[in-house]
Design an enzyme around this catalytic site. Structure first.
Site, short mmCIF file in Angstrom:
data_model
loop_
_atom_site.label_atom_id
_atom_site.label_comp_id
_atom_site.label_asym_id
_atom_site.label_seq_id
_atom_site.Cartn_x
_atom_site.Cartn_y
_atom_site.Cartn_z
N SER A 120 -2.76 2.14 18.09
CA SER A 120 -2.90 1.71 16.70
C SER A 120 -2.08 2.60 15.78
O SER A 120 -2.26 3.82 15.76
CB SER A 120 -4.37 1.77 16.29
OG SER A 120 -4.52 1.53 14.91
N ARG A 163 -10.22 -1.08 7.71
CA ARG A 163 -9.33 -1.95 8.49
C ARG A 163 -8.86 -1.27 9.76
O ARG A 163 -8.59 -1.92 10.77
CB ARG A 163 -8.19 -2.47 7.63
CG ARG A 163 -7.22 -1.46 7.02
CD ARG A 163 -6.27 -0.87 8.02
NE ARG A 163 -4.99 -0.51 7.47
CZ ARG A 163 -4.20 0.37 7.99
NH1 ARG A 163 -4.57 1.08 9.07
NH2 ARG A 163 -3.01 0.62 7.46
N ASP A 168 -15.58 17.37 19.16
CA ASP A 168 -14.67 17.79 18.10
C ASP A 168 -14.46 19.29 18.24
O ASP A 168 -15.36 20.02 18.70
CB ASP A 168 -15.27 17.46 16.72
CG ASP A 168 -14.25 17.55 15.60
OD1 ASP A 168 -13.79 16.49 15.13
OD2 ASP A 168 -13.89 18.67 15.19
N LYS A 182 0.84 -1.20 0.00
CA LYS A 182 0.00 0.00 0.00
C LYS A 182 0.87 1.24 0.00
O LYS A 182 1.88 1.31 0.71
CB LYS A 182 -0.93 0.04 1.22
CG LYS A 182 -1.87 1.25 1.20
CD LYS A 182 -2.91 1.20 2.31
CE LYS A 182 -2.37 1.66 3.63
NZ LYS A 182 -3.43 1.83 4.65
N GLY A 215 -5.38 8.29 16.48
CA GLY A 215 -4.85 9.45 15.77
C GLY A 215 -3.34 9.53 15.70
O GLY A 215 -2.78 10.02 14.72
N ALA A 216 -2.65 9.07 16.74
CA ALA A 216 -1.19 9.17 16.77
C ALA A 216 -0.58 8.08 15.89
O ALA A 216 -0.41 6.95 16.33
CB ALA A 216 -0.68 9.06 18.20
N ASP A 217 -0.29 8.44 14.65
CA ASP A 217 0.23 7.45 13.70
C ASP A 217 1.44 7.97 12.93
O ASP A 217 1.77 7.47 11.87
CB ASP A 217 -0.88 7.04 12.71
CG ASP A 217 -1.38 8.21 11.88
OD1 ASP A 217 -1.01 9.37 12.18
OD2 ASP A 217 -2.14 7.99 10.93
N LYS A 266 3.19 12.82 17.15
CA LYS A 266 1.77 12.89 17.47
C LYS A 266 1.50 12.23 18.83
O LYS A 266 2.09 11.19 19.16
CB LYS A 266 0.94 12.18 16.40
CG LYS A 266 0.85 12.93 15.08
CD LYS A 266 -0.11 12.20 14.13
CE LYS A 266 -0.30 12.96 12.83
NZ LYS A 266 -1.30 12.28 11.95
N GLN A 292 -12.55 8.60 10.53
CA GLN A 292 -12.18 7.43 11.32
C GLN A 292 -13.08 7.24 12.53
O GLN A 292 -13.34 6.12 12.97
CB GLN A 292 -10.72 7.50 11.75
CG GLN A 292 -10.20 6.22 12.39
CD GLN A 292 -10.55 4.95 11.62
OE1 GLN A 292 -11.00 3.96 12.19
NE2 GLN A 292 -10.37 4.96 10.30
#
Length: 333
Positions: free
Chosen positions: A300, A112, A162, A69, A227-229, A233, A140
């Protein structure tokens, strides 16, 4: 031999969250058993544009699934009318390297990632969880709610915060029509209000500083940190991590780009503070939640094996339904 091209519009109507959760759970299990090839994702940083590009290859031998990907993350795209995350996936035949399919990976990435949160909740959250707090009301957040409503037959309350009130209200209006099994779905005025009394908290923002404070967190809560990816972050007060059982999707990726990356870099956490990878829990090598009072965190970062199994599912269903377009893409003589 021809390659099947599958559009995002076609994929959107092919996949159900239950199917994707099942495939992702199996992929996690095989990773926990050490039966996948998956280098850590590679990054290109477009600093002047506030975005990045990632390359994610994998091979799951037991399932004969391999894919690569290429995916971007540009948070500023929202203001430009573009998706924050866009992706292309190439599904490869491991027997000969032939590209079986080239497909839009944007919806697959959404699904996913949501499915991973569902698997994590299944093993780490309390079985009687009824109240969900969501911070971030973007795409998400919608996927995480889809997964949690799949795992839990009925939710009493979903509280959504939000920084954009319009985005939160739009989320409530849209999700209220889709998930009638949620008794009370409401927008709240602060992150604290979303977290207080929640059984499961989902964080799905691009934040680079903690949003959730330690004093808000009650015993027994589970966090899906989505969110922390990327490096730098973080969404949780590091003090929460010090109190919690931390489960990551992949230790190498999480250490440089997940919720734990900043506390690790500052010496607040060490690798010894990380309890397990989710694959170890799914495979039964380590227990998940062991008490009603412990705080659990799923960190994640998104794994290439999640993309591979979901892409294979989309490919199988597209062929079954006669969707997509076959093209003689590769000159193989």
């Amino acid at each position: 031999m021809e390659t099947l091209f599958i559009s995002g519009k076609e994929i959107r109507n092919l996949l159900t969250m239950k199917e994707v959760i099942d495939r992702v759970e199996e992929a996690f299990k095989l990773k926990g058993l050490g039966r996948v090839q998956m280098p850590a994702k590679l990054y290109l940083f477009y600093s002047r544009y506030g975005g990045d590009l990632r390359c994610m290859p994998s091979y799951i031998e037991d399932l004969e699934v391999s894919a690569v990907k290429v995916v971007n993350v540009h948070p500023g795209n929202v203001e430009k009318g573009l998706r924050t995350v866009m992706a292309i996936i190439v599904l490869v035949d491991p027997r000969n390297g032939f590209p079986l399919a080239v497909m839009d990976g944007s919806h697959i990435t959404d699904m996913r990632t949501g499915a991973a949160g569902g698997v994590a909740a299944k093993y780490l959250a309390r079985k009687d969880s009824k109240i969900i707090g969501m911070i971030g009301a973007g795409r998400q957040a919608r996927m995480q709610l889809a997964a949690l409503t799949t795992i839990y037959s009925k939710l009493e309350e979903v509280k959504v915060y939000d920084i954009s009130k319009d985005r939160a209200n739009s989320f409530i209006e849209e999700m209220g029509k889709l998930y009638v099994e949620v008794v009370n779905l409401k927008a709240v005025g602060s992150a604290e209000e979303a977290v207080m009394d929640a059984d499961i908290v989902v964080t799905a923002t691009p934040s680079r500083q903690p949003i959730v404070k330690d004093e808000w967190v009650k015993p027994g809560v589970h966090f899906n940190c989505i969110g922390a990816d990327a490096p730098g972050k973080e969404e949780l007060d590091p003090a929460i991590l010090k109190r919690a059982k931390i489960v990551v999707d992949d230790m190498e990726q999480a250490s440089h780009s997940g919720e734990i990356n900043v506390p690790l870099s500052k010496g607040i956490l060490s690798e010894e503070d990380i309890y397990a990878e989710i694959g170890e829990v799914v495979a039964g090598l380590k227990p998940g939640r062991e008490s009603e009072s412990e705080i659990t965190i799923f960190c994640s970062t998104g794994l290439a094996i999640q993309d591979a199994v979901t892409a294979k599912l989309a490919y199988e269903k597209a062929k079954e339904k006669g969707l997509g377009l076959y093209i003689g893409l590769v000159l193989y003589w």
